[in-house]
Motif scaffolding. Structure first.
Motif, PDB file in Angstrom:
ATOM      1  N   ARG A 284       0.963  -1.267  -0.074  1.00 25.56           N
ATOM      2  CA  ARG A 284      -0.040   0.051  -0.005  1.00 25.56           C
ATOM      3  C   ARG A 284       0.755   1.225  -0.074  1.00 25.56           C
ATOM      4  O   ARG A 284       0.527   2.131  -0.555  1.00 25.56           O
ATOM      5  CB  ARG A 284      -0.914   0.092   1.317  1.00 25.56           C
ATOM      6  CG  ARG A 284      -1.906  -0.995   1.045  1.00 25.56           C
ATOM      7  CD  ARG A 284      -2.986  -0.786   2.514  1.00 25.56           C
ATOM      8  NE  ARG A 284      -4.301  -1.063   2.055  1.00 25.56           N
ATOM      9  CZ  ARG A 284      -5.013  -0.494   3.094  1.00 25.56           C
ATOM     10  NH1 ARG A 284      -4.754   0.260   3.989  1.00 25.56           N
ATOM     11  NH2 ARG A 284      -6.277  -1.033   2.837  1.00 25.56           N
ATOM     12  N   HIS A 285       2.034   1.261   0.749  1.00 26.10           N
ATOM     13  CA  HIS A 285       2.570   2.147   0.874  1.00 26.10           C
ATOM     14  C   HIS A 285       3.449   2.942  -0.561  1.00 26.10           C
ATOM     15  O   HIS A 285       3.412   3.636  -0.880  1.00 26.10           O
ATOM     16  CB  HIS A 285       3.760   2.361   1.998  1.00 26.10           C
ATOM     17  CG  HIS A 285       3.294   2.698   3.456  1.00 26.10           C
ATOM     18  ND1 HIS A 285       2.657   1.882   4.104  1.00 26.10           N
ATOM     19  CD2 HIS A 285       3.177   4.044   4.007  1.00 26.10           C
ATOM     20  CE1 HIS A 285       2.492   2.670   5.391  1.00 26.10           C
ATOM     21  NE2 HIS A 285       2.586   3.801   5.138  1.00 26.10           N
TER      22      HIS A 285
ATOM     23  N   MET B 208       1.025   4.197  -2.803  1.00 31.10           N
ATOM     24  CA  MET B 208       0.612   5.638  -2.584  1.00 31.10           C
ATOM     25  C   MET B 208       1.862   6.400  -2.828  1.00 31.10           C
ATOM     26  O   MET B 208       1.490   7.572  -3.589  1.00 31.10           O
ATOM     27  CB  MET B 208       0.544   5.844  -1.004  1.00 31.10           C
ATOM     28  CG  MET B 208      -0.899   5.170  -0.608  1.00 31.10           C
ATOM     29  SD  MET B 208      -2.340   6.126  -1.274  1.00 31.10           S
ATOM     30  CE  MET B 208      -2.023   7.628  -0.541  1.00 31.10           C
TER      31      MET B 208
ATOM     32  N   THR C 194       3.977 -13.912  -3.102  1.00 29.59           N
ATOM     33  CA  THR C 194       2.870 -14.705  -3.688  1.00 29.59           C
ATOM     34  C   THR C 194       1.990 -13.677  -4.613  1.00 29.59           C
ATOM     35  O   THR C 194       1.251 -14.440  -5.363  1.00 29.59           O
ATOM     36  CB  THR C 194       2.068 -15.444  -2.536  1.00 29.59           C
ATOM     37  OG1 THR C 194       1.516 -14.194  -1.856  1.00 29.59           O
ATOM     38  CG2 THR C 194       2.892 -16.329  -2.008  1.00 29.59           C
ATOM     39  N   HIS C 195       1.812 -12.293  -4.278  1.00 26.58           N
ATOM     40  CA  HIS C 195       0.943 -11.533  -4.880  1.00 26.58           C
ATOM     41  C   HIS C 195       1.513 -11.053  -6.492  1.00 26.58           C
ATOM     42  O   HIS C 195       0.869 -10.526  -7.040  1.00 26.58           O
ATOM     43  CB  HIS C 195       0.629 -10.168  -4.298  1.00 26.58           C
ATOM     44  CG  HIS C 195       0.090 -10.435  -2.880  1.00 26.58           C
ATOM     45  ND1 HIS C 195       0.297  -9.621  -1.676  1.00 26.58           N
ATOM     46  CD2 HIS C 195      -0.665 -11.594  -2.354  1.00 26.58           C
ATOM     47  CE1 HIS C 195      -0.731 -10.224  -0.602  1.00 26.58           C
ATOM     48  NE2 HIS C 195      -1.159 -11.420  -0.907  1.00 26.58           N
TER      49      HIS C 195
ATOM     50  N   GLN D 177       0.056 -10.953 -10.481  1.00 21.47           N
ATOM     51  CA  GLN D 177      -1.163 -10.990 -10.520  1.00 21.47           C
ATOM     52  C   GLN D 177      -1.780  -9.823 -11.486  1.00 21.47           C
ATOM     53  O   GLN D 177      -1.320  -8.750 -11.245  1.00 21.47           O
ATOM     54  CB  GLN D 177      -1.921 -11.096  -9.324  1.00 21.47           C
ATOM     55  CG  GLN D 177      -1.792 -12.446  -8.332  1.00 21.47           C
ATOM     56  CD  GLN D 177      -2.381 -12.288  -7.172  1.00 21.47           C
ATOM     57  OE1 GLN D 177      -2.647 -11.292  -6.813  1.00 21.47           O
ATOM     58  NE2 GLN D 177      -2.456 -13.288  -6.336  1.00 21.47           N
TER      59      GLN D 177
ATOM     60  N   ALA E 110      -4.903  -7.956 -11.294  1.00 24.13           N
ATOM     61  CA  ALA E 110      -5.554  -6.793 -10.877  1.00 24.13           C
ATOM     62  C   ALA E 110      -5.237  -6.860  -9.431  1.00 24.13           C
ATOM     63  O   ALA E 110      -6.170  -6.753  -8.748  1.00 24.13           O
ATOM     64  CB  ALA E 110      -6.824  -6.691 -11.253  1.00 24.13           C
ATOM     65  N   HIS E 111      -3.899  -7.021  -8.916  1.00 23.16           N
ATOM     66  CA  HIS E 111      -3.831  -7.333  -7.541  1.00 23.16           C
ATOM     67  C   HIS E 111      -4.101  -5.787  -6.773  1.00 23.16           C
ATOM     68  O   HIS E 111      -3.555  -4.998  -6.881  1.00 23.16           O
ATOM     69  CB  HIS E 111      -2.494  -7.649  -6.927  1.00 23.16           C
ATOM     70  CG  HIS E 111      -2.116  -7.571  -5.595  1.00 23.16           C
ATOM     71  ND1 HIS E 111      -2.639  -8.795  -5.010  1.00 23.16           N
ATOM     72  CD2 HIS E 111      -1.042  -7.020  -4.890  1.00 23.16           C
ATOM     73  CE1 HIS E 111      -2.195  -8.423  -3.533  1.00 23.16           C
ATOM     74  NE2 HIS E 111      -1.372  -7.454  -3.582  1.00 23.16           N
ATOM     75  N   GLN E 112      -4.826  -5.831  -5.844  1.00 27.75           N
ATOM     76  CA  GLN E 112      -5.044  -4.671  -4.932  1.00 27.75           C
ATOM     77  C   GLN E 112      -4.064  -4.571  -3.789  1.00 27.75           C
ATOM     78  O   GLN E 112      -3.685  -5.644  -3.016  1.00 27.75           O
ATOM     79  CB  GLN E 112      -6.498  -4.643  -4.327  1.00 27.75           C
ATOM     80  CG  GLN E 112      -7.471  -4.505  -5.133  1.00 27.75           C
ATOM     81  CD  GLN E 112      -8.859  -4.155  -4.295  1.00 27.75           C
ATOM     82  OE1 GLN E 112      -8.980  -4.238  -2.962  1.00 27.75           O
ATOM     83  NE2 GLN E 112      -9.844  -3.689  -5.072  1.00 27.75           N
TER      84      GLN E 112
ATOM     85  N   THR F 103      -1.773  -4.760  -0.409  1.00 35.32           N
ATOM     86  CA  THR F 103      -2.303  -5.323   0.913  1.00 35.32           C
ATOM     87  C   THR F 103      -1.039  -4.586   1.625  1.00 35.32           C
ATOM     88  O   THR F 103      -0.522  -3.654   1.298  1.00 35.32           O
ATOM     89  CB  THR F 103      -2.262  -6.613   0.939  1.00 35.32           C
ATOM     90  OG1 THR F 103      -0.890  -7.039   0.914  1.00 35.32           O
ATOM     91  CG2 THR F 103      -3.036  -7.281   0.007  1.00 35.32           C
TER      92      THR F 103
ATOM     93  N   HIS G 242       1.397 -16.111 -13.296  1.00 37.93           N
ATOM     94  CA  HIS G 242       1.172 -16.186 -11.995  1.00 37.93           C
ATOM     95  C   HIS G 242       1.227 -17.501 -11.515  1.00 37.93           C
ATOM     96  O   HIS G 242       0.272 -18.399 -11.941  1.00 37.93           O
ATOM     97  CB  HIS G 242       0.054 -15.313 -11.355  1.00 37.93           C
ATOM     98  CG  HIS G 242      -0.097 -15.354  -9.985  1.00 37.93           C
ATOM     99  ND1 HIS G 242      -1.190 -16.159  -9.234  1.00 37.93           N
ATOM    100  CD2 HIS G 242       0.331 -14.749  -8.900  1.00 37.93           C
ATOM    101  CE1 HIS G 242      -0.939 -16.060  -7.946  1.00 37.93           C
ATOM    102  NE2 HIS G 242       0.146 -15.123  -7.652  1.00 37.93           N
TER     103      HIS G 242
END
Lengths: 368, 368
Positions: free
Chosen positions: B172-173, B176, B200-201, B204, B206-208, B210, B332
């Motif tokens: 997230r940081h 941003m 593991t993300h 992908q 359309a990864h949001q 985290t 992925h």
């Protein structure tokens, strides 16, 4: 929460039954989330008498962040790459022998509606209307708890900003920093793009932050809101930069403060929707501030940042208890600047202490 | 630019005339901007044989940021508070005695369409279809210049991030920070929410982002794009954290790199839309990576981040010169991570040097 979702779906089923439909196709994102807890945009819910089936866009990541997780009692429909989830749900309706399918005509485009109708040959399409939106107006205490947290996050971010040096920084930077701070404090995201207006931009309803820098003597209006678990709030404050506000600034701020307080104090279960607007407007108009086409003083808020009810001068209907609304009057003097003060509150009866203020940052005229 | 807008509107008028309509009601935001340069969401354009009339939502700030400025040859329609601009435009159509009104049925909801039809009793409503979207496919050099700047901004933001410490920071940081940096470098905004996926993300689609923190040995996939003057680009890169990438990481990155290059090299005017996808997919499938429901390798990009043409295995039609597209394959491996590499390029004939790469950040496997 699973039970809460199930209970909400039951009420939609009752509406469908009454309207002679045996299934509902829910496409509006906020409504999908309200009925399933599932947030991805582009998802569609098919609600039959017995089942709830969810069609998710195919491009969701497999191990996706929580808000897309699917409740155990929600079955997922297969959706092929790039396919419209409403069509996947309509195809399922056909397989299940649905005879009457209620759709959200205020959300489906004419083209999608045509495609759904073509796919669901057998079924008769009817308009579900804003049934789910109406269910969403009065919030349960879980929803209000999320709104409280969203408000706390916005207040924290704003409070931190007020402790920092503002002169010389641009509206865009301050807006970005507020969004970052809200996310740092646990917001899903900003509920809407933060608006920061300085000098002549201050007090404007929907000002887009520019590269204008904060200067001594400016009014500074900040409009921000956090989203937490899907629930958003909105708050606006206006401050003055530098030690000594000008007399017109003190006077204008006091006026808008009084108008906003009048609007807040008018919030009560059973009151006409137009009453809070009138209460605030009378204060502003008594001081000679009239709007050519009056903006409603506020509106409902929750899964959508602007939802029913609207609190405008011409809006009919009555306020209910446990309805979160915004109250945010403002005055903008072209070429000079202005003041906007907004809170998010939950309507409560007097026995419960009257309106519950969620956004608690001071509304005094702080000199920063 | 005023002339460019006028020329675009002339082409829409020709389509209307051919379809037997004497006016068009444009409601899709990107189309409104394409025809008038005017950006606020909720605006509607009424295009008659002689005139172009713009209905703006009433809550726009008076001295608003440039992108809402109205060209001298565009007349503005009065819109009352909270009113639907499509209805204001429809009312004007009636006043002007419009007989046949072409509307965007892929944009208007069933309810709005009904309201427009009711208001414009006299006029016959027809479907304009995706006429404006089709006009938007091939860009002029002004548009491509804006896309180039948007790409430069995204590259700058990404470049700066790569020079900073990444281990221990959350997805997230980082997301941003990339958004802030793009705005610092002059972007209107991020073209879409920045996606940062670690471990593991990674890889992908359309990864949001985290709160997962970057760790030694992670793959780090960043998908970002800036918007400049309304025009957006999209780019994705995958890096490895720490000095020594694992053999499987090196191998997987090389594979996706080769697939993406094959896709890029297949871009040529006159080529079938499905060819770049097949070129890239063959590389991935030869290595045993098949998708159950294949995601298109790319799509057109401009005023909308995902616009025509789509570059999927089943898409019909041919590529044109001066069409900006994305090419972004990925792999992925669930529970392991993956690689995604995407560029925005402009299709150009070989005489002009072939596809023009806009997003120039290196695609090598950097160890950060």
């Amino acid at each position: 929460m699973v039970d809460a979702y199930a209970a909400r779906r039951e009420r939609v089923r009752e509406h469908c039954g009454a309207a002679g439909a045996d299934a509902a196709l829910i496409t509006r994102a906020a409504n999908v989330r309200y009925l399933t807890g599932c947030a991805p945009c582009g998802a569609t819910v098919l609600l039959t008498r017995e089942e709830v089936l969810l069609a998710l866009p195919d491009d969701l990541p497999p191990d996706d962040s929580g808000e897309h997780l699917i409740a155990p009692d929600v079955a997922q429909l297969p959706v092929s790459a790039g396919a419209d989830t409403a069509l996947a749900a309509a195809a399922a309706a056909v397989r299940l022998g649905v005879a009457g399918l209620a759709v959200e005509e205020h959300d489906l485009t004419v083209s999608r509606h045509r495609a759904v109708a073509a796919l669901a040959e057998g079924a008769r399409l009817t308009d579900l209307g804003q049934v789910v939106e109406r269910l969403r107006v009065v919030k349960d205490e879980h929803e209000i708890a999320d709104l409280r947290i969203a408000a706390e996050i916005a207040d924290q971010a704003l409070g931190e900003l007020l402790e920092s040096i503002l002169v010389g920084r641009t509206e865009r930077h301050l807006a970005m920093e507020l969004e970052r701070r809200m996310i740092d404090h646990g917001a899903d995201r900003a509920a809407f793009p933060v608006s920061v207006g300085t000098g002549t931009h201050s007090g404007q309803p929907a000002h887009q932050p520019t590269d204008r820098r904060v200067e001594e003597g400016d009014f500074l209006t900040v409009v921000l809101g956090a989203q937490y678990r899907g629930y958003g709030v909105s708050t606006a404050r206006t401050f003055v930069i530098g030690a000594a506000p000008a007399p017109w600034q003190v006077e204008l701020h006091r006026l808008v403060f009084r108008a906003q307080r009048a609007g807040r104090e008018a919030l009560e279960p059973g009151v006409e929707l137009s009453v809070p607007d009138r209460a605030a407007r009378q204060v502003l108009e008594a001081a000679g501030h009239t709007e050519p086409s009056p903006r409603p003083i506020g509106h409902g808020i929750g899964l959508e940042i602007r939802e029913a009810p609207r609190l405008g001068p011409a809006d009919m209907g009555k306020l209910d208890s446990r309805v979160p609304v915004t109250v945010g009057p403002g005055v903008h003097l072209p070429g000079k600047g202005g003041v906007r003060i907004e809170d998010t509150l939950v309507v409560r009866p007097l026995e419960e202490g009257g309106p519950e203020l969620l956004t608690i940052t001071t509304k005094e005229l702080l000199a920063l």
